[in-house]
Design a protein around this motif. Structure first.
Motif, PDB file in Angstrom:
ATOM      1  N   ALA A  65      42.348  36.271  29.851  1.00 42.95           N
ATOM      2  CA  ALA A  65      43.088  36.517  31.085  1.00 42.95           C
ATOM      3  C   ALA A  65      42.915  37.967  31.533  1.00 42.95           C
ATOM      4  O   ALA A  65      42.869  38.249  32.729  1.00 42.95           O
ATOM      5  N   SER A  66      42.812  38.881  30.583  1.00 48.44           N
ATOM      6  CA  SER A  66      42.624  40.286  30.910  1.00 48.44           C
ATOM      7  C   SER A  66      41.281  40.508  31.607  1.00 48.44           C
ATOM      8  O   SER A  66      41.194  41.268  32.574  1.00 48.44           O
ATOM      9  N   GLN A  89      39.660  38.299  33.333  1.00 49.48           N
ATOM     10  CA  GLN A  89      39.729  37.662  34.641  1.00 49.48           C
ATOM     11  C   GLN A  89      40.458  38.563  35.642  1.00 49.48           C
ATOM     12  O   GLN A  89      40.040  38.692  36.789  1.00 49.48           O
ATOM     13  N   LYS A  90      41.520  39.225  35.210  1.00 48.67           N
ATOM     14  CA  LYS A  90      42.232  40.159  36.082  1.00 48.67           C
ATOM     15  C   LYS A  90      41.348  41.340  36.460  1.00 48.67           C
ATOM     16  O   LYS A  90      41.331  41.767  37.618  1.00 48.67           O
ATOM     17  N   LEU A  91      40.599  41.842  35.490  1.00 52.86           N
ATOM     18  CA  LEU A  91      39.693  42.950  35.754  1.00 52.86           C
ATOM     19  C   LEU A  91      38.590  42.535  36.729  1.00 52.86           C
ATOM     20  O   LEU A  91      38.232  43.283  37.638  1.00 52.86           O
ATOM     21  N   ARG A  99      38.791  40.187  39.032  1.00 48.11           N
ATOM     22  CA  ARG A  99      39.390  40.031  40.360  1.00 48.11           C
ATOM     23  C   ARG A  99      39.651  41.384  41.011  1.00 48.11           C
ATOM     24  O   ARG A  99      39.438  41.553  42.211  1.00 48.11           O
ATOM     25  N   LEU A 100      40.115  42.338  40.223  1.00 44.42           N
ATOM     26  CA  LEU A 100      40.340  43.683  40.743  1.00 44.42           C
ATOM     27  C   LEU A 100      39.025  44.307  41.202  1.00 44.42           C
ATOM     28  O   LEU A 100      38.941  44.899  42.272  1.00 44.42           O
TER      29      LEU A 100
END
Length: 67
Positions: free
Chosen positions: A2-3, A5-7, A9-10
């Protein structure tokens, strides 16, 4: 996972901001303001479209800060 994926997207969001501001500041603004043969015409162009010129400065700062 998940980390990552967040990176991702950012990073994608940052590129969605950098690309249009980069095209605007490097492609459109110089052609609409700069007259390479006459500095007086360039100054007059900036005076006539001061808000657009200021917006260009803001876009340049945003683009280079995020890049």
């Amino acid at each position: 996972m998940a980390s990552q994926q967040k990176l991702a997207r950012l990073t994608g969001f940052i590129y969605l901001v950098v690309v249009p501001t980069g095209f605007f500041t490097l492609g459109y603004l110089p052609t609409s303001f700069i007259n390479w043969k006459d500095a007086g015409v360039t100054a007059q162009n900036i005076k006539e479209a001061e808000l657009l010129f200021r917006f260009g400065i803001a876009c340049t700062v945003i683009c280079y800060l995020l890049f």
